[in-house]
Write a protein that holds these residues in place. Structure first.
Motif, PDB file in Angstrom:
ATOM      1  N   ARG A 234       0.839  -1.204   0.000  1.00 36.22           N
ATOM      2  CA  ARG A 234       0.000   0.000   0.000  1.00 36.22           C
ATOM      3  C   ARG A 234       0.867   1.244   0.000  1.00 36.22           C
ATOM      4  O   ARG A 234       1.865   1.332   0.723  1.00 36.22           O
ATOM      5  CB  ARG A 234      -0.934  -0.019   1.211  1.00 36.22           C
ATOM      6  CG  ARG A 234      -1.800  -1.295   1.243  1.00 36.22           C
ATOM      7  CD  ARG A 234      -2.738  -1.296   2.410  1.00 36.22           C
ATOM      8  NE  ARG A 234      -3.771  -0.276   2.238  1.00 36.22           N
ATOM      9  CZ  ARG A 234      -4.887  -0.457   1.550  1.00 36.22           C
ATOM     10  NH1 ARG A 234      -5.132  -1.627   0.994  1.00 36.22           N
ATOM     11  NH2 ARG A 234      -5.762   0.501   1.422  1.00 36.22           N
ATOM     12  N   LEU A 235       0.443   2.220  -0.812  1.00 31.31           N
ATOM     13  CA  LEU A 235       1.263   3.420  -0.987  1.00 31.31           C
ATOM     14  C   LEU A 235       1.461   4.191   0.310  1.00 31.31           C
ATOM     15  O   LEU A 235       2.443   4.897   0.481  1.00 31.31           O
ATOM     16  CB  LEU A 235       0.609   4.344  -2.022  1.00 31.31           C
ATOM     17  CG  LEU A 235       0.754   3.918  -3.482  1.00 31.31           C
ATOM     18  CD1 LEU A 235       0.019   4.893  -4.383  1.00 31.31           C
ATOM     19  CD2 LEU A 235       2.220   3.826  -3.875  1.00 31.31           C
ATOM     20  N   GLU A 236       0.533   4.059   1.238  1.00 28.69           N
ATOM     21  CA  GLU A 236       0.625   4.858   2.462  1.00 28.69           C
ATOM     22  C   GLU A 236       1.582   4.244   3.486  1.00 28.69           C
ATOM     23  O   GLU A 236       1.794   4.816   4.550  1.00 28.69           O
ATOM     24  CB  GLU A 236      -0.761   5.080   3.079  1.00 28.69           C
ATOM     25  CG  GLU A 236      -1.507   3.819   3.473  1.00 28.69           C
ATOM     26  CD  GLU A 236      -2.366   3.241   2.351  1.00 28.69           C
ATOM     27  OE1 GLU A 236      -2.074   3.516   1.179  1.00 28.69           O
ATOM     28  OE2 GLU A 236      -3.309   2.495   2.650  1.00 28.69           O
ATOM     29  N   ASN A 237       2.172   3.068   3.169  1.00 32.29           N
ATOM     30  CA  ASN A 237       3.096   2.428   4.105  1.00 32.29           C
ATOM     31  C   ASN A 237       4.544   2.580   3.656  1.00 32.29           C
ATOM     32  O   ASN A 237       4.809   2.761   2.467  1.00 32.29           O
ATOM     33  CB  ASN A 237       2.801   0.927   4.198  1.00 32.29           C
ATOM     34  CG  ASN A 237       1.437   0.650   4.808  1.00 32.29           C
ATOM     35  OD1 ASN A 237       0.879   1.498   5.520  1.00 32.29           O
ATOM     36  ND2 ASN A 237       0.884  -0.505   4.521  1.00 32.29           N
TER      37      ASN A 237
ATOM     38  N   ARG B  89       5.481   6.236  11.332  1.00 30.36           N
ATOM     39  CA  ARG B  89       4.374   7.220  11.424  1.00 30.36           C
ATOM     40  C   ARG B  89       4.930   8.638  11.442  1.00 30.36           C
ATOM     41  O   ARG B  89       4.395   9.539  10.789  1.00 30.36           O
ATOM     42  CB  ARG B  89       3.533   6.951  12.682  1.00 30.36           C
ATOM     43  CG  ARG B  89       2.674   5.684  12.582  1.00 30.36           C
ATOM     44  CD  ARG B  89       1.617   5.645  13.673  1.00 30.36           C
ATOM     45  NE  ARG B  89       2.185   5.622  15.014  1.00 30.36           N
ATOM     46  CZ  ARG B  89       2.534   4.509  15.664  1.00 30.36           C
ATOM     47  NH1 ARG B  89       2.367   3.324  15.104  1.00 30.36           N
ATOM     48  NH2 ARG B  89       3.058   4.574  16.875  1.00 30.36           N
TER      49      ARG B  89
ATOM     50  N   GLY C 193       5.439  10.110   8.216  1.00 30.38           N
ATOM     51  CA  GLY C 193       4.230  10.388   7.429  1.00 30.38           C
ATOM     52  C   GLY C 193       3.545   9.151   6.891  1.00 30.38           C
ATOM     53  O   GLY C 193       2.548   9.257   6.172  1.00 30.38           O
ATOM     54  N   ALA C 194       4.080   7.967   7.200  1.00 30.95           N
ATOM     55  CA  ALA C 194       3.461   6.731   6.700  1.00 30.95           C
ATOM     56  C   ALA C 194       2.441   6.226   7.702  1.00 30.95           C
ATOM     57  O   ALA C 194       2.454   6.610   8.878  1.00 30.95           O
ATOM     58  CB  ALA C 194       4.531   5.669   6.476  1.00 30.95           C
ATOM     59  N   GLN C 195       1.571   5.333   7.227  1.00 30.60           N
ATOM     60  CA  GLN C 195       0.628   4.722   8.180  1.00 30.60           C
ATOM     61  C   GLN C 195       1.315   3.663   9.024  1.00 30.60           C
ATOM     62  O   GLN C 195       1.078   3.527  10.197  1.00 30.60           O
ATOM     63  CB  GLN C 195      -0.551   4.123   7.433  1.00 30.60           C
ATOM     64  CG  GLN C 195      -1.609   5.169   7.175  1.00 30.60           C
ATOM     65  CD  GLN C 195      -2.915   4.568   6.710  1.00 30.60           C
ATOM     66  OE1 GLN C 195      -3.083   3.361   6.642  1.00 30.60           O
ATOM     67  NE2 GLN C 195      -3.845   5.442   6.369  1.00 30.60           N
TER      68      GLN C 195
ATOM     69  N   TYR D 229      11.343   6.421   2.046  1.00 33.10           N
ATOM     70  CA  TYR D 229       9.905   6.712   1.952  1.00 33.10           C
ATOM     71  C   TYR D 229       9.666   8.221   1.820  1.00 33.10           C
ATOM     72  O   TYR D 229       8.764   8.665   1.100  1.00 33.10           O
ATOM     73  CB  TYR D 229       9.185   6.170   3.193  1.00 33.10           C
ATOM     74  CG  TYR D 229       7.721   6.538   3.224  1.00 33.10           C
ATOM     75  CD1 TYR D 229       6.788   5.787   2.511  1.00 33.10           C
ATOM     76  CD2 TYR D 229       7.272   7.641   3.957  1.00 33.10           C
ATOM     77  CE1 TYR D 229       5.444   6.132   2.520  1.00 33.10           C
ATOM     78  CE2 TYR D 229       5.931   7.989   3.974  1.00 33.10           C
ATOM     79  CZ  TYR D 229       5.015   7.233   3.251  1.00 33.10           C
ATOM     80  OH  TYR D 229       3.692   7.582   3.259  1.00 33.10           O
TER      81      TYR D 229
ATOM     82  N   ARG E   2       6.175   9.680  -5.723  1.00 34.43           N
ATOM     83  CA  ARG E   2       4.911   8.921  -5.628  1.00 34.43           C
ATOM     84  C   ARG E   2       4.502   8.462  -7.023  1.00 34.43           C
ATOM     85  O   ARG E   2       4.508   9.252  -7.968  1.00 34.43           O
ATOM     86  CB  ARG E   2       3.779   9.794  -5.063  1.00 34.43           C
ATOM     87  CG  ARG E   2       4.027  10.382  -3.684  1.00 34.43           C
ATOM     88  CD  ARG E   2       4.085   9.325  -2.610  1.00 34.43           C
ATOM     89  NE  ARG E   2       5.456   9.264  -2.085  1.00 34.43           N
ATOM     90  CZ  ARG E   2       5.883   8.458  -1.128  1.00 34.43           C
ATOM     91  NH1 ARG E   2       5.064   7.606  -0.579  1.00 34.43           N
ATOM     92  NH2 ARG E   2       7.128   8.463  -0.733  1.00 34.43           N
TER      93      ARG E   2
ATOM     94  N   ALA F 156      -1.815   3.420  -7.959  1.00 33.86           N
ATOM     95  CA  ALA F 156      -1.564   2.525  -6.824  1.00 33.86           C
ATOM     96  C   ALA F 156      -1.207   1.135  -7.356  1.00 33.86           C
ATOM     97  O   ALA F 156      -1.543   0.795  -8.493  1.00 33.86           O
ATOM     98  CB  ALA F 156      -2.817   2.444  -5.960  1.00 33.86           C
TER      99      ALA F 156
END
Ligand code: BF8
Length: 681
Positions: free
Chosen positions: A265-268, A298, A301-303, A403, A408, A412
């Motif tokens: 996942r892009l947010e990780n 975190r 900025g990542a989940q 990261y 980006r 996805a």
């Protein structure tokens, strides 16, 4: 199929065909996506190499000395030998032996790394945990090690020393592991054939020695050394890696997991671990799951910080920690091509040199961690057992840094996911079927028609993953229970065949067995070195049945052979008396059947051939009770494998309690025999 090789009786797919026929929708999407970006992947380089050299493809090019390369022309009396006088057999078998030795060396260094870690863990005062105590006691029993009054670490040390001696000894004494696990009848047979090995290290050196200029020019003797090296491969490198890993990190436990690109996942912060040796990967998973590193992710900025797996390191982490896996040998560039990978950590083997170029395009940092392997431009953090946790820390900090700077991607990663039940150790397979006699009863009554292991790599010469999936699908439809590992395992997991829900795809009797127990039709037994688990299963079932192994309804299939390591896997099963299917005629001049002079009917033909092909088919059957089948088209291969199992069952019908199951159903009619694609695949 675009590329025609009539001299090999095969044709091979173009990239476009692979993009259409590969069964994993994420792979189809990524091949298209990267193509649109003009990003080169292995499938492009495969096309650029067409047509490939027919001498090389048939193994009749010799480059083993500086007089060569010599190409020989079978059937042409003036050119049927190399400059030194080597004939077809010496060249073909010598080339195969060198490939086998290289594959054996790869597994040997993997075994060495885990065994050295095991010995360190058993030094006085060591705090490295031993999570596989049951394996220590089991091996102590098998090796005859005294246990009274001794700690598990003391006994584990002696076990580790035996495994290391089996890997490296030069004295002419047989492998302790082989004596502890192999069937008596096989040990006697191998003794009679004179192929009991000393160790992997010794037989590898001997293989290179024998095949040097002026060495062994008796190809039959080389073929016997091939079998001897295959035994060393199986009993010292595979068993030596798998057992030492079990002692260090414990037996895998069955668990239902999700695999596939949907976990990327892009947010990780995404860290992909690739290769074979779990020693550093284990440290990385443990550290990544700490609150300290999750908080760092975190803060960036990542989940969350996510570890994902590829190839055999992926299998190790999936089976023990539920780490989601993304794919295999030919899929590694596609994984990076999602643009979602922050750090790509490669330990040893099956790491494509091409990954760095694609990583550079997508801002992925590459780290190499094996003492032996480097990639230009990658960060090198060589494994050092004294600094394991520190190396993991450095790698994860690099991932979090990457990261924050990585561009980006515009899209996805593909969202595909599959559920799978994983963690099938030898012990767990037995438990799932009510012990060895429970499984044997199912085999005897024909509810399970036979056992097959579908394993091995990928190869752009056959339709990517379609071959694995088509062979496994047809086998389970034919009521054959399948075990899997390695790259084949990733294909079958992604296709959903290791989910209990896939029991509905099995033939009626196998389906009933699986549904009653909540089991999948394809059991993932781990990494390639864990093929030992299938070996143990085959051996113990034969012993429980009171039959020689070669009479049992078992078969091995490697539909997409790639790495040199895969040669040893097949030959190791062959030495046990289990017939082997390979999905491409690698390095052997294949027979091309010719009509007999004056033939009027299509079945009047000469099957052609040469002594090497005859050796691995007919003579192997006479010597070992098993033969080598080559069939690139998966639907035809599946029929062949089902016929093989049926023949075994017909022969067993005279034994008490063995029932002949009904004729093989025709589950394959809808599919294209070459690609295996068709309805439902
Ligand atoms: O040892 S199946 S490409 S990953 S060699 Fe390599 Fe072949 Fe894959 Fe694991 Ni096995």
């Amino acid at each position: 199929m675009k590329y025609k090789y009539p001299l090999l009786n095969v044709d091979t797919p173009s990239k476009e065909e692979v993009a259409k026929t590969t069964p994993n929708p994420a792979h189809r999407e990524l091949i298209q996506r990267l193509g649109a970006l003009g990003q080169e992947i292995a499938l492009d380089r495969y096309e650029a190499q067409q047509p490939q050299c027919l001498f090389g493809l048939r193994g009749i090019c010799c480059q083993r000395c500086l007089w060569g390369p010599c190409r020989i022309f079978p059937g042409d009396p003036k050119r049927s030998r190399g400059i030194c006088g080597a004939d077809l057999g010496t060249i073909v078998v010598g080339n195969l032996l060198r490939s086998l030795a290289a594959g054996c060396a790869a597994h040997a260094q993997h075994a060495l790394e885990v065994q050295q870690q095991l010995l360190r863990a058993t030094e006085p005062g060591s705090t490295i945990p031993l999570r596989g105590e049951a394996t220590v006691w089991e091996l102590a029993r098998r090796f005859g090690i005294a246990t009274n009054g001794r700690t598990v670490r003391e006994v584990a040390r002696e076990v580790g020393e035996i495994l290391l001696a089996d890997l490296t000894r030069h004295e002419d004494t047989p492998l302790r592991t082989l004596l502890a696990f192999a069937p008596r009848e096989r040990i006697e047979l191998w003794k009679r054939l004179g192929i009991l090995p000393r160790s992997a290290y010794h037989e590898i050196v001997e293989a290179l020695h024998k095949t040097s200029l002026g060495g062994d020019s008796d190809w039959r003797d080389l073929a016997l050394h091939e079998l001897r090296t295959a035994l060393a491969y199986g009993w010292s490198t595979l068993f030596g890696s798998s057992l030492a890993t079990e002692i260090l990190y414990g037996l895998p436990q069955p668990a239902e997991v999700e695999v596939g690109f949907g976990s990327l996942r892009l947010e990780n912060v995404n860290v992909v671990t690739h290769g074979h040796s779990p020693v550093l990967a284990e440290e990385i998973v443990a550290l990544a799951r700490t609150e300290e590193f999750q908080a760092k992710a975190r803060a960036a900025g990542a989940q969350r910080l996510e570890i994902l797996g590829l190839c055999c390191t992926g299998h190790e982490l999936l089976a023990r920690h539920g780490v989601p896996t993304l794919g295999n040998l030919l899929g590694q560039e596609l994984v990076i091509g999602t643009g979602a990978v922050d750090l790509f950590i490669a330990d040893m083997q099956c790491v494509l040199p091409g990954v760095k170029a694609i990583a550079d395009c997508f801002g992925t940092r590459v780290v190499t961690t094996s003492q032996a392997n480097r990639i230009p431009g990658a960060v090198h953090l060589p494994w050092d057992p004294a600094r394991g946790r520190q190396l993991a820390r450095e790698a994860l900090e690099l991932a979090i840094e990457a990261y924050q700077t990585r561009p980006r991607p515009s899209a996805a990663p593909p969202a595909s996911k599959a559920r799978a039940k994983v963690g099938y150790s030898y012990e767990e397979v037995l438990r799932a079927f009510g012990g060895i006699h429970g499984l044997l009863d199912l085999l005897r009554t024909g509810k399970i028609r036979g056992l097959a292991t579908v394993v091995g790599c990928n190869n752009p010469k056959v339709p990517y993953e379609a071959s694995h999936v088509a062979v496994a699908r047809a086998l389970i439809e034919g009521n054959v229970l399948v075990t899997t590992s390695g790259c084949a395992g990733h294909a079958l997991l992604a296709a959903g065949l290791s989910s209990p829900a896939a029991a509905q795809l099995a033939g009626p009797s196998l389906r009933k067995v699986l549904e009653e127990r909540g089991l999948p039709p394809v059991l993932p037994i781990g990494a390639c070195v864990d093929n030992t688990r299938t070996v143990r299963l085959f051996i113990d079932l034969a012993e429980a049945a009171g039959l020689p192994l070669h009479e049992m309804p078992f078969v091995y299939s490697g539909p997409e052979p790639g790495n040199e390591k895969t040669l040893g896997q097949g030959l190791n099963f062959l030495t046990l008396g289990v017939s082997v299917h390979t999905g491409f005629p690698a390095g052997v001049p294949v027979p091309i059947p010719q009509p007999l002079p004056g033939a009027t009917r299509p079945d009047e033909y000469d099957r052609g051939g040469n002594p090497v092909v005859d050796f691995f088919a007919d003579e192997a059957e006479a010597l070992l009770g098993a033969r080598l089948y080559t069939e690139p088209y998966p639907q035809l291969a599946a029929k062949l494998l089902l016929m093989h199992i049926r023949r075994k069952r017909l022969a067993l019908a005279s034994r008490p309690g063995w029932e002949v199951p009904p004729a093989i159903p025709e589950p394959l009619a809808a599919a294209d025999p070459r690609t295996g694609t068709g309805e439902g695949v």
